[in-house]
Design an enzyme around this catalytic site. Structure first.
Site: not given
Length: 293
Positions: A44, A49, A74, A107
């Site tokens: 994931d 990120y 996401k 997200h």
């Protein structure tokens, strides 16, 4: 206990995955490579990120066939709206180095601009119809927002990824997800966020009830919490960059918690959220442009 979850569109996904939230890009490839070596098959990540490229690199280096690794990512809110989300998919797929993403989530919902949230989800539906993603879902979506989303879209989300750990179980969210056939996936599944976020009253890792249960089974507190998720039907995505912890977090299939132990863990819920309040997410407060490359 099954080690996979069958999503509401029939796609099969590993129940236990490996997360890379807050993992620096320079550490991501090695951490994911180690996770894959140990047997994790669900990874994931997220556009926000900043480490999708490194996740993709680890998958390629693993030698595993692409079909053996379930990739989940996401889209961030700055790529919402129909066209924005389609482009967001392209950016993520390019960084991951894949043509198809297994599970693509929004997200966060954006309550102050829900029209763009709906536009983004509609784009996810298009990507699903075109076979560019295998399943679509949401993250940090509360029951009232879910109801609103369902009224304006056609495809029921396969997954809702939310903060769930022994100190914050979000029973109402889990119930709403279950009512719609949506799998609840836990981020911060072991309550790591209780050590640095919010005011939960202490760290789950030091909780005496969890410690007592861990001692009874000869396992760690982290393993107890992951087993709690899995036995209750959720998906969980623990994270770490330390090889010994990556290994321990995957070693949760050799023991079983009793019904009483599950109940005792459930009773630890404080009702205190440690992560951001979903209703507080606005483009102004969380403006983060996702780079093309």
């Amino acid at each position: 206990m099954t080690t996979t979850r069958t999503l509401n569109n029939g796609v099969e996904m590993p129940a236990l995955g490996f997360g890379v939230f807050q993992t620096p890009p320079e550490e991501t490839t090695a951490a994911v490579a180690e996770a894959l070596r140990l047997g994790y098959r669900l990874i994931d990540t997220a556009a926000a990120y900043g480490n999708e490229r490194e996740v993709g690199e680890a998958v390629r280096r693993s030698g595993l066939d692409r079909s053996e690794v379930f990739l989940e990512t996401k889209l961030w809110i700055t790529d919402y709206g129909y066209d924005g989300a389609l482009h967001g998919f392209d950016k993520s797929a390019d960084k991951l180095g894949v043509e198809q993403i297994d599970l693509l989530l929004l997200h966060q919902p954006v309550p102050t601009d829900f029209e763009r949230t709906i536009g983004a989800y509609t784009a996810l539906e298009k990507l699903l119809a075109d076979g560019r993603v295998r399943a679509i879902g949401i993250s940090n979506v509360m029951p009232d927002v879910l109801a609103n989303l369902r009224e304006q879209t056609d495809v029921v989300p396969a997954v809702n990824q939310v903060e769930v750990h022994p100190y914050f179980t979000q029973a109402d969210v889990q119930a709403a997800d279950a009512e719609h056939g949506i799998l609840t996936q836990a981020w911060s599944p072991m309550g790591g966020i209780t050590s640095y976020g919010g005011d939960s009253g202490g760290s789950t890792f030091e909780d005496p009830v969890i410690g007592e249960i861990a001692d009874a089974h000869g396992v760690t507190a982290a393993q107890v919490m992951l087993r709690w998720h899995l036995q209750q039907g959720r998906s969980a995505i623990p994270k770490s960059v330390r090889p010994e912890r990556i290994a321990a977090n995957f070693d949760v299939f050799g023991f079983e918690l009793t019904a009483d132990e599950l109940t005792r863990i459930d009773a630890l819920d404080t009702g205190v959220r440690c992560g951001p309040e979903p209703a507080s997410i606005t483009p102004e407060a969380f403006d983060r442009e996702i780079p093309e490359a």
